[in-house]
Scaffold this motif. Structure first.
Motif, PDB file in Angstrom:
ATOM      1  N   LEU A 156       0.801  -1.161  -0.057  1.00 51.00           N
ATOM      2  CA  LEU A 156       0.002   0.203  -0.020  1.00 51.00           C
ATOM      3  C   LEU A 156       0.908   1.306   0.096  1.00 51.00           C
ATOM      4  N   VAL A 157       1.869   1.242   0.862  1.00 52.80           N
ATOM      5  CA  VAL A 157       2.628   2.422   1.014  1.00 52.80           C
ATOM      6  C   VAL A 157       3.522   2.601  -0.241  1.00 52.80           C
ATOM      7  N   GLY A 158       3.843   1.475  -0.686  1.00 48.50           N
ATOM      8  CA  GLY A 158       4.580   1.470  -1.823  1.00 48.50           C
ATOM      9  C   GLY A 158       3.976   2.154  -3.292  1.00 48.50           C
ATOM     10  N   GLU A 159       2.743   1.731  -3.227  1.00 48.61           N
ATOM     11  CA  GLU A 159       2.080   2.173  -4.531  1.00 48.61           C
ATOM     12  C   GLU A 159       1.660   3.570  -4.399  1.00 48.61           C
ATOM     13  N   VAL A 199       6.298   4.479  -5.199  1.00 53.52           N
ATOM     14  CA  VAL A 199       6.498   4.401  -6.628  1.00 53.52           C
ATOM     15  C   VAL A 199       6.448   5.940  -7.201  1.00 53.52           C
ATOM     16  N   PRO A 200       5.442   6.496  -6.639  1.00 49.80           N
ATOM     17  CA  PRO A 200       5.256   8.295  -7.033  1.00 49.80           C
ATOM     18  C   PRO A 200       6.663   8.993  -7.054  1.00 49.80           C
ATOM     19  N   ALA A 201       7.126   8.764  -5.815  1.00 48.66           N
ATOM     20  CA  ALA A 201       8.411   9.358  -5.575  1.00 48.66           C
ATOM     21  C   ALA A 201       9.715   9.278  -6.440  1.00 48.66           C
ATOM     22  N   LEU A 202       9.723   7.837  -7.152  1.00 49.78           N
ATOM     23  CA  LEU A 202      10.664   7.480  -7.847  1.00 49.78           C
ATOM     24  C   LEU A 202      11.277   8.425  -9.153  1.00 49.78           C
ATOM     25  N   PRO A 203      10.287   8.916  -9.645  1.00 51.53           N
ATOM     26  CA  PRO A 203      10.726   9.689 -10.953  1.00 51.53           C
ATOM     27  C   PRO A 203      11.506  10.963 -10.486  1.00 51.53           C
ATOM     28  N   GLY A 204      11.081  11.513  -9.445  1.00 54.52           N
ATOM     29  CA  GLY A 204      11.834  12.892  -9.047  1.00 54.52           C
ATOM     30  C   GLY A 204      13.100  12.499  -8.354  1.00 54.52           C
ATOM     31  N   PHE A 205      13.186  11.301  -7.734  1.00 56.57           N
ATOM     32  CA  PHE A 205      14.338  10.753  -7.017  1.00 56.57           C
ATOM     33  C   PHE A 205      15.322  10.394  -8.179  1.00 56.57           C
ATOM     34  N   MET A 206      14.993   9.797  -9.280  1.00 56.20           N
ATOM     35  CA  MET A 206      15.894   9.074 -10.242  1.00 56.20           C
ATOM     36  C   MET A 206      16.223  10.224 -11.154  1.00 56.20           C
ATOM     37  N   PRO A 236      20.710  10.400 -11.378  1.00 56.42           N
ATOM     38  CA  PRO A 236      20.502   9.402 -12.504  1.00 56.42           C
ATOM     39  C   PRO A 236      21.562   8.383 -12.496  1.00 56.42           C
ATOM     40  N   ASP A 237      22.401   8.251 -11.692  1.00 56.48           N
ATOM     41  CA  ASP A 237      23.392   7.134 -11.648  1.00 56.48           C
ATOM     42  C   ASP A 237      22.933   6.062 -10.701  1.00 56.48           C
ATOM     43  N   ILE A 238      21.974   6.186 -10.115  1.00 51.70           N
ATOM     44  CA  ILE A 238      21.310   5.286  -9.233  1.00 51.70           C
ATOM     45  C   ILE A 238      20.395   4.573  -9.884  1.00 51.70           C
ATOM     46  N   ARG A 239      20.214   3.159 -10.008  1.00 52.27           N
ATOM     47  CA  ARG A 239      19.504   2.157 -10.544  1.00 52.27           C
ATOM     48  C   ARG A 239      18.598   1.639  -9.295  1.00 52.27           C
ATOM     49  N   VAL A 240      17.115   1.635  -9.365  1.00 51.38           N
ATOM     50  CA  VAL A 240      16.413   1.046  -8.499  1.00 51.38           C
ATOM     51  C   VAL A 240      15.638  -0.108  -8.787  1.00 51.38           C
ATOM     52  N   ASP A 241      16.203  -1.198  -7.719  1.00 52.84           N
ATOM     53  CA  ASP A 241      15.415  -2.330  -8.025  1.00 52.84           C
ATOM     54  C   ASP A 241      14.486  -2.567  -6.914  1.00 52.84           C
ATOM     55  N   LEU A 242      12.885  -2.358  -7.156  1.00 54.44           N
ATOM     56  CA  LEU A 242      12.072  -2.122  -6.085  1.00 54.44           C
ATOM     57  C   LEU A 242      11.209  -3.571  -6.188  1.00 54.44           C
TER      58      LEU A 242
END
Length: 319
Positions: A119-122, A126-133, A137-143
């Motif tokens: 629930l907290v992930g969805e 997940v919505p926070a990932l675009p801004g974070f990445m 840009p050199d971090i690859r997220v495996d969620l």
């Protein structure tokens, strides 16, 4: 400069001279690790005689014997054991400090392995990932999203997003947001149904429940006077999925208990209505808090630290 000041500076100089340097400690630890002056000398490019002179000078500086010498082997004295333990600890701290400081000048990079409750992930991770990445840009997220309790060490997880009271463990946790559960329903469900003014009124309603186990489900309410009410609720839906419970509530199927961070936007927009707002349903502020949990380490990797810091800002701004 008066005589007292001159003597004080001389005393400080003598004190400093008696302190072993990092070079002294490195040489001593190398000798202990290799078991002889000759083996240590080969590692650091010195003759056995030179290594012996350095160790003798260190012992003279400290005024103690660190090594017992025989024709066949070296062994640590009682004081040498203590000095070796402390020296290894100090050298380890210096190495870790050097790595930490050097990392501060590097752009965070590499694969960041994240696990989160669904629930907290969805809704928030997940919505926070675009801004974070975009920022890193050199971090690859495996969620991975699941409601399972994962072993961070065994599964090589850098950061785990957990909800609720945390079991005692060696893991380190940072609270991202405090939380409480709220009783809510869609306006469509509440139309033409009995009013809900006290907890017992729920007995006449369809209550949607999050299933923790297969026993009876009881909701507990604490009013402003400290009176506790326990209501054995009933309804036509049980689920172990937070997203499913929220969807059913929004669709007008019935009344549910939800973490406030999961329904704040819907409460603001009017898509959901909060019921019994004067009652506490979570009896501690941290019962449903959201935590970032990570394995014990003296220096958290930069990629994990910036991710946790980013999430903390997101939660503070949006909840």
């Amino acid at each position: 400069m008066d005589a007292e000041e001159t003597e004080r500076q001389k005393s400080q100089g003598r004190s400093i001279q008696h302190h072993p340097s990092l070079r002294d400690m490195e040489l001593f630890v190398t000798v202990v690790q290799n078991g002889s002056f000759s083996a240590a000398g080969r590692m650091i490019g010195l003759s056995p005689a030179s290594v012996s002179r350095y160790i003798n000078a260190l012992e003279d500086k400290l005024g103690v014997r660190l090594l017992n010498r025989t024709s066949r082997k070296l062994s640590l004295s009682e004081t040498g054991i203590l000095f070796h333990q402390r020296a290894e600890r100090i050298l380890g701290d210096v190495r870790e400090m050097s790595v930490e400081i050097s990392q501060e000048h590097l752009s965070p990079r590499g694969t960041l392995r994240v696990h989160s409750r669904i629930l907290v992930g969805e809704q928030h991770i997940v919505p926070a990932l675009p801004g974070f990445m975009s920022r890193y840009p050199d971090i690859r997220v495996d969620l991975t999203l699941s409601n399972e309790v994962v072993d961070l060490i065994e599964q090589n997880i850098d950061v785990d997003i957990r909800i609720g009271q945390l079991a005692d463990s060696s893991l380190i946790a940072r609270r991202l947001v405090t939380s409480e559960r709220v009783l809510c329903a869609a306006p469509a469900y509440l139309e033409n149904r009995p009013p809900i003014e006290k907890p017992d009124d729920l007995l006449a309603h369809n209550c949607l429940a999050y299933r923790v186990n297969m026993g009876d489900i009881t909701w507990r309410f604490l009013d402003q006077n400290g009176n506790l009410s326990e209501v054995a609720i009933a309804g036509n839906m049980l689920t172990n999925s937070g997203p499913a419970l929220k969807i059913a509530t929004l669709a007008g199927l019935g009344i549910s208990l939800m973490p406030d961070w999961s329904v704040n936007q819907e409460l603001k927009s009017g898509a959901l209505v909060r019921l019994l707002p004067d009652c506490r349903i979570s009896f501690t502020a941290f019962e449903n808090a959201v935590y970032a949990v990570y394995p014990p380490t003296r220096h958290l990797p930069v990629k994990a630290r910036v991710f946790i810091d980013y999430l903390a800002r997101i939660f503070q701004e949006n909840i």
